[in-house]
Motif scaffolding. Structure first.
Motif, PDB file in Angstrom:
ATOM      1  N   TRP A 147       4.474  10.321   6.967  1.00  0.00           N
ATOM      2  CA  TRP A 147       5.487   9.859   6.408  1.00  0.00           C
ATOM      3  C   TRP A 147       6.027  10.688   5.185  1.00  0.00           C
ATOM      4  O   TRP A 147       6.982  10.451   4.543  1.00  0.00           O
ATOM      5  CB  TRP A 147       4.763   8.446   5.552  1.00  0.00           C
ATOM      6  N   THR A 157      -3.420  -8.910  -4.961  1.00  0.00           N
ATOM      7  CA  THR A 157      -2.459  -9.629  -5.131  1.00  0.00           C
ATOM      8  C   THR A 157      -1.249  -9.714  -4.505  1.00  0.00           C
ATOM      9  O   THR A 157      -0.345 -10.122  -4.657  1.00  0.00           O
ATOM     10  CB  THR A 157      -1.823  -9.254  -6.861  1.00  0.00           C
ATOM     11  N   GLU A 158      -1.587  -9.285  -3.179  1.00  0.00           N
ATOM     12  CA  GLU A 158      -0.573  -9.255  -1.917  1.00  0.00           C
ATOM     13  C   GLU A 158       0.631  -8.411  -2.377  1.00  0.00           C
ATOM     14  O   GLU A 158       1.581  -8.460  -1.503  1.00  0.00           O
ATOM     15  CB  GLU A 158      -0.088 -10.706  -1.904  1.00  0.00           C
ATOM     16  N   GLN A 159       0.685  -7.448  -3.429  1.00  0.00           N
ATOM     17  CA  GLN A 159       1.788  -6.768  -3.453  1.00  0.00           C
ATOM     18  C   GLN A 159       1.924  -5.627  -2.416  1.00  0.00           C
ATOM     19  O   GLN A 159       2.904  -5.206  -2.093  1.00  0.00           O
ATOM     20  CB  GLN A 159       1.575  -5.829  -4.871  1.00  0.00           C
ATOM     21  N   ASP A 200       1.420  -6.152   0.790  1.00  0.00           N
ATOM     22  CA  ASP A 200       2.044  -7.076   1.881  1.00  0.00           C
ATOM     23  C   ASP A 200       3.497  -7.219   1.443  1.00  0.00           C
ATOM     24  O   ASP A 200       4.364  -7.086   2.390  1.00  0.00           O
ATOM     25  CB  ASP A 200       1.132  -8.410   2.157  1.00  0.00           C
ATOM     26  N   ALA A 201       3.876  -7.263   0.182  1.00  0.00           N
ATOM     27  CA  ALA A 201       5.068  -7.651  -0.112  1.00  0.00           C
ATOM     28  C   ALA A 201       5.959  -6.280   0.004  1.00  0.00           C
ATOM     29  O   ALA A 201       7.198  -6.413   0.560  1.00  0.00           O
ATOM     30  CB  ALA A 201       5.131  -7.911  -1.550  1.00  0.00           C
ATOM     31  N   LEU A 202       5.178  -5.165  -0.065  1.00  0.00           N
ATOM     32  CA  LEU A 202       5.985  -3.826   0.161  1.00  0.00           C
ATOM     33  C   LEU A 202       6.116  -3.549   1.598  1.00  0.00           C
ATOM     34  O   LEU A 202       7.302  -3.397   1.904  1.00  0.00           O
ATOM     35  CB  LEU A 202       4.887  -2.583  -0.156  1.00  0.00           C
ATOM     36  N   LYS A 203       5.333  -3.992   2.288  1.00  0.00           N
ATOM     37  CA  LYS A 203       5.549  -4.277   3.835  1.00  0.00           C
ATOM     38  C   LYS A 203       6.642  -4.980   4.288  1.00  0.00           C
ATOM     39  O   LYS A 203       7.508  -4.748   5.068  1.00  0.00           O
ATOM     40  CB  LYS A 203       4.371  -4.276   4.411  1.00  0.00           C
ATOM     41  N   ALA A 204       6.459  -6.170   3.485  1.00  0.00           N
ATOM     42  CA  ALA A 204       7.526  -7.271   3.974  1.00  0.00           C
ATOM     43  C   ALA A 204       9.002  -6.742   3.381  1.00  0.00           C
ATOM     44  O   ALA A 204      10.114  -7.118   4.099  1.00  0.00           O
ATOM     45  CB  ALA A 204       7.168  -8.503   3.386  1.00  0.00           C
ATOM     46  N   LEU A 205       9.014  -5.772   2.614  1.00  0.00           N
ATOM     47  CA  LEU A 205      10.170  -5.204   2.212  1.00  0.00           C
ATOM     48  C   LEU A 205      10.621  -4.040   2.912  1.00  0.00           C
ATOM     49  O   LEU A 205      11.373  -3.224   2.509  1.00  0.00           O
ATOM     50  CB  LEU A 205      10.359  -5.043   0.555  1.00  0.00           C
ATOM     51  N   ALA A 206       9.965  -3.999   4.007  1.00  0.00           N
ATOM     52  CA  ALA A 206      10.269  -2.772   4.899  1.00  0.00           C
ATOM     53  C   ALA A 206       9.839  -1.392   4.461  1.00  0.00           C
ATOM     54  O   ALA A 206      10.721  -0.451   4.555  1.00  0.00           O
ATOM     55  CB  ALA A 206      11.942  -2.607   5.511  1.00  0.00           C
ATOM     56  N   THR A 207       8.742  -1.353   3.631  1.00  0.00           N
ATOM     57  CA  THR A 207       8.561  -0.166   2.865  1.00  0.00           C
ATOM     58  C   THR A 207       6.851   0.162   3.112  1.00  0.00           C
ATOM     59  O   THR A 207       6.206  -0.894   2.897  1.00  0.00           O
ATOM     60  CB  THR A 207       8.775  -0.528   1.287  1.00  0.00           C
ATOM     61  N   ASP A 208       6.733   1.218   3.833  1.00  0.00           N
ATOM     62  CA  ASP A 208       5.381   1.491   4.104  1.00  0.00           C
ATOM     63  C   ASP A 208       4.573   1.879   2.892  1.00  0.00           C
ATOM     64  O   ASP A 208       5.117   2.710   2.451  1.00  0.00           O
ATOM     65  CB  ASP A 208       5.213   2.337   5.287  1.00  0.00           C
ATOM     66  N   HIS A 229       3.975   5.439   2.530  1.00  0.00           N
ATOM     67  CA  HIS A 229       5.207   6.212   2.274  1.00  0.00           C
ATOM     68  C   HIS A 229       5.490   6.086   0.820  1.00  0.00           C
ATOM     69  O   HIS A 229       5.716   6.993   0.247  1.00  0.00           O
ATOM     70  CB  HIS A 229       6.397   5.597   3.176  1.00  0.00           C
ATOM     71  N   TYR A 230       5.503   4.962   0.241  1.00  0.00           N
ATOM     72  CA  TYR A 230       6.003   4.764  -0.926  1.00  0.00           C
ATOM     73  C   TYR A 230       4.787   4.902  -2.126  1.00  0.00           C
ATOM     74  O   TYR A 230       5.144   5.332  -3.051  1.00  0.00           O
ATOM     75  CB  TYR A 230       6.355   3.152  -1.360  1.00  0.00           C
TER      76      TYR A 230
END
Lengths: 256, 252
Positions: free
Chosen positions: A32, A125-127, A129-137, A140-141
């Protein structure tokens, strides 16, 4: 007997799992790392966090280590009438060994732990999962900027640590123990090779990788709420410190 | 019948040997609003996470726009997720960023919009969820209802084709729950998305659903329009709708 073997086996399996996981995440971070978008802002934020914010800790640790090292070697060397070489020993020890390892351990405590806690909290806090859901690995981030900051900033901290350690030794020897400043200075630098500096810097870059990646990986695999975050933080510090100390030996052997 | 937008086909999933989803199959048509209801621990969240590929099934297939998510490489899947907008239970806002930065995050990462365009789009998204003047606040300074709405705004910022809502009203008071439910209906109509919501709040479910499905022990045991669902003769469904303590749901 079988119970003992079973336990040992389980420890071995767990150890292999963790090692495999660590290297897998290292691979993913590398893959990445070369992909766009490059979050320059995030990179610089992490560099400030790892580098600039660690300066006070590095300052105190290395300066006092240089000072105490001068005191101790003086005591020893006096017995064999080799006081003149205190400067050489302090410089060699700081450059090759003490500055990289101490900076590595101190930054692990400061930054590795906070990375584990931060990413661990994002996990519970699922953040993540939220990153992944926003198409961001998340690798990577979150991983890439942190690991890069570790690799780039640790050598700078170590250069600072080298200078401060040597200066600390100088202060104690010259001002406290009455060594000749000129002789001390000459002995400090005349026995140094460029390789002494390089080997320390290369080691510190590796330590930077180890402490940031371990913090990130421990945080990433956090389970079970606040207690889990606490465990992840402790684990990150303990395992990163151990890996640093173990790899230090092998790196020194290779870079000798 | 048109091709389904999302299709779950015989999905099985276990965690540590405990089977959570068991032969789960359901099709969702384009533009439809499906609500999956069910008690705690019946696999609702797990189902939703399968749709967006956050979890992979042990067996079976998850097909979105004729693409099987199970066969995708991680990098492909990552890019594919731009079609989705997902709103999480507690909002899952990035607490290191302000509200503005949260909503701008996907825009900055995935579009080449200028700062002005981003500012405008963030305002539009906040407008859509009826929030004003909160751009500079931190997620920790918002109430539960506001956090959800910021989460919605972030989910719609990239104009997704599919919206997923994970327990959008859990932990909110009845009035705010109703406001949030209205908002989901409004967003669904305005953006013309395919929407999947999971909830255990029947009032919310009937309000936003074109179709309701009930999940029980990892399987869909009943599905239909809200009217059909309410008339269901399944005693489990009836107990759940009425929220009674006695009945087949509570008898093991």
């Amino acid at each position: 007997m079988t119970a003992l073997l079973e336990r040992l086996g389980r420890i071995f399996i767990r150890f292999s799992e963790q090692t495999g996981l660590w290297f897998r995440m290292l691979w993913r971070t590398m893959v990445w790392g070369i992909k766009s978008p490059y979050e320059v802002r995030e990179w610089s934020r992490q560099m400030v966090r790892v580098g600039v914010d660690s300066i006070p800790v590095v300052f105190l640790t290395t300066m006092f280590t240089g000072m105490v090292l001068a005191l101790q070697t003086y005591t020893g060397f006096q017995r064999v009438h080799a006081e003149n070489f205190v400067g050489s020993v302090v410089a060699l020890a700081m450059l090759r060994e003490l500055s990289p390892v101490l900076v590595g351990l101190m930054v692990t405590g400061r930054v590795g732990s906070s990375m584990a806690a931060e990413i661990g909290t994002m996990r519970v806090t699922e953040q993540l999962d939220a990153l992944k859901a926003l198409a961001t690995d998340p690798v990577h981030y979150l991983f890439v900027p942190r690991v890069i900051a570790g690799i780039l900033m640790l050598p700078f901290l170590v250069i600072l640590g080298d200078a401060l350690g040597i200066y600390g030794g100088y202060l104690v020897s010259v001002k406290l123990l009455g060594a000749n400043p000129l002789v001390y200075e000459q002995n400090t630098f005349s026995f140094l090779h460029l390789n002494d500096l390089w080997s320390g810097l290369i080691k510190s870059a590796v330590f930077g990788l180890i402490l940031t990646l371990t913090g990130c990986v421990r945080g990433y695999y956090t389970t079970g709420g606040a207690e889990g975050v606490g465990k992840a933080t402790t684990n990150a510090v303990v395992s990163a410190s151990l890996i640093i100390l173990l790899s230090d030996f092998f790196l020194t052997k290779v870079l000798f | 019948m048109s091709e389904p937008k999302i299709s779950l086909q015989h999905v099985y999933k276990s965690f540590n040997g405990k089977e959570v989803l068991r032969d789960l199959s359901i099709d969702i048509s384009p533009g439809e609003s499906l609500v999956i209801v069910g008690g705690s621990g019946t696999g609702k969240s797990v189902t939703l996470k399968h749709i967006i590929g956050l979890l992979q099934p042990d067996r079976g297939h998850v097909v979105v726009d004729n693409t099987d998510l199970c066969c995708m490489h991680a990098v492909e899947l990552n890019a594919f997720r731009r079609r989705f907008g997902m709103a999480f239970q507690e909002g899952a806002l990035f607490d290191s960023m302000s509200v503005f930065e949260n909503i701008a995050f996907p825009l900055r990462r995935h579009t080449k919009m200028s700062e002005d365009e981003i500012r405008q789009r963030v305002e539009e998204c906040l407008e859509d969820v009826h929030l004003h003047g909160v751009e500079k606040r931190r997620p920790s300074e918002l109430s539960g209802g506001m956090r959800r709405r910021v989460g919605f705004a972030r989910a719609i910022s990239l104009k997704p084709e599919i919206l997923l809502f994970d327990e959008p009203t859990t932990g909110l008071d009845p009035v705010i729950s109703d406001v949030v439910a209205d908002l989901i209906v409004e967003m669904d109509e305005k953006l013309n998305t395919t929407t999947v919501t999971i909830t255990h709040d029947m009032k919310v479910a009937f309000k936003i659903a074109d179709r309701v499905a009930m999940l029980y022990r990892g399987e869909i045991i009943e599905e239909g329009t809200p009217e059909e669902f309410q008339r269901s003769e399944n005693s489990i469904v009836q107990q759940f709708i009425e929220g009674r303590a006695q009945g087949p749901l509570t008898e093991e």
